[in-house]
Design an enzyme around this catalytic site. Structure first.
Site, mmCIF file in Angstrom:
data_model
loop_
_atom_site.group_PDB
_atom_site.id
_atom_site.type_symbol
_atom_site.label_atom_id
_atom_site.label_comp_id
_atom_site.label_asym_id
_atom_site.label_seq_id
_atom_site.Cartn_x
_atom_site.Cartn_y
_atom_site.Cartn_z
ATOM 1 N N GLU A 138 0.778 -1.348 -0.230
ATOM 2 C CA GLU A 138 0.161 0.163 -0.024
ATOM 3 C C GLU A 138 1.252 1.489 -0.279
ATOM 4 O O GLU A 138 1.930 1.300 0.779
ATOM 5 C CB GLU A 138 -0.982 0.244 1.409
ATOM 6 C CG GLU A 138 -1.957 0.917 1.061
ATOM 7 C CD GLU A 138 -3.090 1.186 1.771
ATOM 8 O OE1 GLU A 138 -2.807 0.293 2.843
ATOM 9 O OE2 GLU A 138 -3.784 2.143 1.333
ATOM 10 N N GLU A 144 1.111 9.185 7.567
ATOM 11 C CA GLU A 144 1.529 8.185 7.829
ATOM 12 C C GLU A 144 2.239 7.455 7.645
ATOM 13 O O GLU A 144 2.303 6.594 8.100
ATOM 14 C CB GLU A 144 -0.467 7.517 7.186
ATOM 15 C CG GLU A 144 -2.147 8.018 6.955
ATOM 16 C CD GLU A 144 -2.459 7.969 6.987
ATOM 17 O OE1 GLU A 144 -2.607 6.058 7.011
ATOM 18 O OE2 GLU A 144 -4.119 8.119 6.959
ATOM 19 N N ASP A 171 -4.347 3.830 -3.643
ATOM 20 C CA ASP A 171 -5.891 4.379 -2.563
ATOM 21 C C ASP A 171 -6.033 6.020 -2.481
ATOM 22 O O ASP A 171 -5.118 7.016 -3.228
ATOM 23 C CB ASP A 171 -5.256 4.008 -0.388
ATOM 24 C CG ASP A 171 -6.253 5.083 0.012
ATOM 25 O OD1 ASP A 171 -6.757 5.302 -0.368
ATOM 26 O OD2 ASP A 171 -6.238 3.667 1.246
ATOM 27 N N HIS A 174 -5.471 8.471 -0.406
ATOM 28 C CA HIS A 174 -3.545 8.959 -0.093
ATOM 29 C C HIS A 174 -2.777 9.700 -1.030
ATOM 30 O O HIS A 174 -2.209 10.035 -1.615
ATOM 31 C CB HIS A 174 -2.748 7.628 0.069
ATOM 32 C CG HIS A 174 -2.993 7.135 1.691
ATOM 33 N ND1 HIS A 174 -3.655 7.780 2.669
ATOM 34 C CD2 HIS A 174 -3.380 5.558 1.794
ATOM 35 C CE1 HIS A 174 -3.814 6.813 3.724
ATOM 36 N NE2 HIS A 174 -4.200 5.935 2.924
ATOM 37 N N HIS A 197 -8.185 0.904 -3.267
ATOM 38 C CA HIS A 197 -8.938 1.351 -1.890
ATOM 39 C C HIS A 197 -9.182 2.834 -2.363
ATOM 40 O O HIS A 197 -9.069 3.712 -2.486
ATOM 41 C CB HIS A 197 -7.864 2.064 -0.962
ATOM 42 C CG HIS A 197 -7.470 0.866 0.035
ATOM 43 N ND1 HIS A 197 -6.746 0.388 1.268
ATOM 44 C CD2 HIS A 197 -8.112 -0.544 -0.009
ATOM 45 C CE1 HIS A 197 -6.440 -0.707 1.620
ATOM 46 N NE2 HIS A 197 -7.498 -1.456 0.554
ATOM 47 N N ARG A 203 -11.818 11.413 2.516
ATOM 48 C CA ARG A 203 -12.295 9.970 2.573
ATOM 49 C C ARG A 203 -13.463 9.825 2.960
ATOM 50 O O ARG A 203 -13.922 8.832 3.872
ATOM 51 C CB ARG A 203 -11.590 10.320 3.883
ATOM 52 C CG ARG A 203 -10.713 8.724 3.719
ATOM 53 C CD ARG A 203 -9.923 8.415 5.383
ATOM 54 N NE ARG A 203 -8.989 6.857 4.242
ATOM 55 C CZ ARG A 203 -7.745 6.572 5.372
ATOM 56 N NH1 ARG A 203 -7.366 6.906 6.402
ATOM 57 N NH2 ARG A 203 -7.477 5.602 3.984
ATOM 58 N N GLU A 232 -12.635 2.376 1.313
ATOM 59 C CA GLU A 232 -12.365 2.906 2.884
ATOM 60 C C GLU A 232 -12.733 4.827 3.727
ATOM 61 O O GLU A 232 -11.985 5.111 3.350
ATOM 62 C CB GLU A 232 -10.631 2.346 2.741
ATOM 63 C CG GLU A 232 -10.379 2.160 4.321
ATOM 64 C CD GLU A 232 -8.154 2.246 3.976
ATOM 65 O OE1 GLU A 232 -8.021 2.964 3.024
ATOM 66 O OE2 GLU A 232 -8.229 1.211 5.383
#
Ligand code: LER
Ligand code: MN
Length: 272
Positions: A138, A144, A171, A174, A197, A203, A232
């Site tokens: 990922e 993060e 994702d 991100h 994702h 988000r 997600e």
């Protein structure tokens, strides 16, 4: 295309409740938390099957493969090897992999930790290969993780690992922070994109932010992507490291899951 939802976004809710929430929505499965103590694979499979669902991928726990301490690295590799057994017992074809979420700088040097990460993933990939499983690295944003923040970096990383069963997990949330162009990042991954994702730029659910998901779906279709898309989203509110927010957060993420699958399926039809 197969569609799933990460169950960590519902916090510590029993899987049965999450499955019954999802059973009225149009999902194929879940990305299950890789909690080896919490779940019994046979029970999980039966419970999900009762709701028309299955395990599409596994979210790793926060172990630290690149850590400078050999003991920490050993624990992390051991966890991933057990996660592979767990995946096999669940008939889950794919395990996600990343550094410890929230560690945003090297404890020694980036270069040293990068090498540690490569070596750790090589060991896991070798076992996964014997078991017919795939690993999806990922790509996380800089707030993060300090190691793999862009698709281009992650492609170099998997080249250094040198195993054909290791690919990328991109994702959209991100990517929105790190990539100059989201569609180019998907093209950079190409056939090494193993998992995707999905959440909007903030988000929240697809459609509540400014990410062009129709464009992303068109690009995924263009590269012949046949992996799963895993929703997600997290409820609004502080602290990106917990799904638990203010009052009503579970209802909010349920709403996000419901909205997201509708739009994703619509966009898939539109790009056919
Ligand atoms: C963390 O932000 C994330 O995107 C998850 O997929 C980590 O397992
Ligand atoms: Mn993710």
């Amino acid at each position: 295309m197969k569609y799933g939802v990460c169950n960590w976004i519902f916090g510590d809710e029993p899987l049965e409740e999450t499955a019954s929430r999802l059973s009225t929505l149009d999902y194929d499965g879940v990305e299950l938390k890789g909690d080896l103590e919490l779940y019994d694979p046979a029970q999980v499979k039966a419970l999900l099957a009762d709701h028309g669902l299955r395990v599409l991928s596994l979210t790793p726990q926060d172990v630290d493969l690149p850590h400078p301490d050999a003991g920490e690295r050993g624990k992390a590799v051991d966890y991933y090897l057990r996660l592979l057994d767990f995946a096999a017992a669940l008939d889950c074809p794919l395990v996600c992999c990343h550094g410890a979420v929230g560690r945003i700088r090297a404890l020694t040097t980036y270069e040293q930790e990068y090498v540690n990460f490569v070596v750790g993933v090589q060991r896991i990939a070798a076992r996964a290969e014997e078991m017919g499983l795939r690993i999806a690295m990922e790509v996380l944003n800089r707030y993060e993780s300090h190691l793999l923040n862009t698709a281009a970096q992650a492609m170099n990383f998997i080249a250094d690992v040198g195993a054909s069963n290791v690919g990328l997990l991109l994702d959209a949330y991100h990517m929105n922070i790190e990539e100059a162009d989201l569609r180019s990042a998907i093209l950079t991954a190409g056939e090494r994109l193993f998992l995707f994702h999905a959440a909007d730029s903030n988000r929240a659910s697809i459609g509540r932010g400014h990410t062009d998901f129709l464009g992303l779906m068109r690009t995924l279709q263009g590269i012949g992507y046949d992996g799963a898309i895993i929703v997600e989203c997290t409820a609004s509110g502080p602290d990106p490291f917990t799904p638990v927010k203010g009052e009503g957060w579970r209802e909010e993420v349920t709403q996000y899951a419901a909205e997201s699958i509708k739009l994703l399926r619509l966009y898939e039809e539109m790009v056919q």
